[in-house]
Design a protein around this motif. Structure first.
Motif, mmCIF file in Angstrom:
data_model
loop_
_atom_site.group_PDB
_atom_site.id
_atom_site.type_symbol
_atom_site.label_atom_id
_atom_site.label_comp_id
_atom_site.label_asym_id
_atom_site.label_seq_id
_atom_site.Cartn_x
_atom_site.Cartn_y
_atom_site.Cartn_z
ATOM 1 N N ALA A 16 0.176 5.234 0.197
ATOM 2 C CA ALA A 16 -0.910 6.260 0.174
ATOM 3 C C ALA A 16 -0.361 7.425 0.923
ATOM 4 O O ALA A 16 0.706 7.415 1.637
ATOM 5 C CB ALA A 16 -2.279 5.937 0.867
ATOM 6 N N ASP A 17 -0.879 8.629 1.159
ATOM 7 C CA ASP A 17 -0.514 9.846 1.885
ATOM 8 C C ASP A 17 -0.299 9.589 3.307
ATOM 9 O O ASP A 17 0.818 10.211 3.891
ATOM 10 C CB ASP A 17 -1.341 10.701 1.833
ATOM 11 C CG ASP A 17 -1.509 11.648 0.454
ATOM 12 O OD1 ASP A 17 -0.659 11.226 -0.317
ATOM 13 O OD2 ASP A 17 -2.151 12.585 0.137
ATOM 14 N N ARG A 21 0.892 -1.208 0.034
ATOM 15 C CA ARG A 21 0.070 0.113 -0.114
ATOM 16 C C ARG A 21 0.647 1.374 -0.069
ATOM 17 O O ARG A 21 1.962 1.214 0.581
ATOM 18 C CB ARG A 21 -0.995 0.153 1.421
ATOM 19 C CG ARG A 21 -1.915 1.333 1.226
ATOM 20 C CD ARG A 21 -2.851 1.048 2.467
ATOM 21 N NE ARG A 21 -3.405 2.449 2.528
ATOM 22 C CZ ARG A 21 -4.476 2.853 1.863
ATOM 23 N NH1 ARG A 21 -4.790 1.891 0.800
ATOM 24 N NH2 ARG A 21 -5.411 3.944 1.969
#
Length: 279
Positions: free
Chosen positions: A102-103, A100
């Motif tokens: 993501a931010d 993963r």
């Protein structure tokens, strides 16, 4: 280090940490992914990277002095009866794949290899961030190591070879130099926490605080490594005076949550953060 591949953790459109997941580093530093810079919400940097005195200190990373003779800390290796010495034994932590990206979360797998390319460990690593108040955010750093060999792997610190107090190896944070205050539930100062177990410890510098929380039961069983002489470094030690012996296929999991705050964090706040953020 122009070849670094970097991911960024963001909160409310602010870049709070940068993660070099495929760094371009010399072998002598035991190349491994690291976080730097890590910043408070106000923008103060609370990590150091490759300082002149300890080039192998890489912001926030998982750094282990010895895995079956391989050095995943960087620099010299401590030899009983001799002291630190340069050996051709530095290992590398290599990114394998993203799970993963993501931010607010980075999750990937890694391979730990010896200097001659032998796989020793595989790893699942999970980094995430969240707001913890108007002036603070929390960084969760979790990792699971698995013995990738068909034999028992000894994991050692220099203390296991007789270097008193040098139990480092595991999660490690190189913090900025300067005036600071160390606090834990049992008191203040390095002596209150170095080589001891504690649910949390805090380091307060010039306008910032780092609150380190042992966030799962296994991590709470590990002693803390804290050094303030020559540099400011904080770690959760996988092993101290005795080797940690990892059987073939066996795993170990650790997680440290660090609250990065502008200003001070008092004892009551530290206990409240620990109750909220530890599992």
């Amino acid at each position: 280090m122009t070849g670094d591949a970097t991911a960024v953790l963001r909160l409310a459109d602010r870049a709070v940490a940068e993660y070099a997941w495929r760094p371009d580093l010399p072998v002598a530093l035991s190349p491994r992914p690291y976080l730097h810079p890590v910043r408070t919400l106000a923008g103060t940097t609370v990590t150091e990277l490759m300082p002149d005195s300890h080039r192998h200190h890489l912001g926030v990373s998982v750094a282990v002095a010895e895995v079956d003779g391989a050095n995943f800390w960087g620099g010299r290796t401590f030899i009983p009866g001799h002291g630190p010495a340069w050996l051709d034994n530095q290992g590398t932590q290599e990114h394998v794949r993203w799970v993963r990206r993501a931010d607010t979360q980075l999750r990937h797998t890694l391979r730990w290899t010896s200097i001659d390319g032998r796989p020793l460990l595989t790893e699942r690593r999970d980094l995430s961030c969240r707001l913890a108040g108007p002036d603070a955010w929390a960084l969760s750093y979790g990792f699971t190591l698995t013995n990738a060999t068909d034999r028992q792997l000894p994991i050692r610190s220099p203390a296991a070879h007789g270097r008193t107090g040098a139990g480092y190896g595991g999660f490690f944070w190189r913090a900025p130099a300067g005036d600071h205050r160390i606090t834990c539930p049992d008191g203040t100062g390095v002596e209150a926490v170095h080589g001891r177990r504690a649910p949390w410890l805090s380091v307060t510098g010039d306008g910032w605080t780092l609150l380190f929380i042992a966030a799962n039961p296994e991590t709470r069983d590990d002693p803390w490594f804290v050094r303030t002489r020559d540099y400011l470094g904080i770690g959760s030690a996988l092993t101290w005076e005795q080797p940690l012996l990892l059987a073939p296929g066996a795993t170990l999991t650790r997680r440290v949550v660090t609250v990065i705050a502008d200003g001070a964090v008092d004892v009551d706040q530290a206990a409240a953060y620990t109750a909220e953020l530890a599992s």
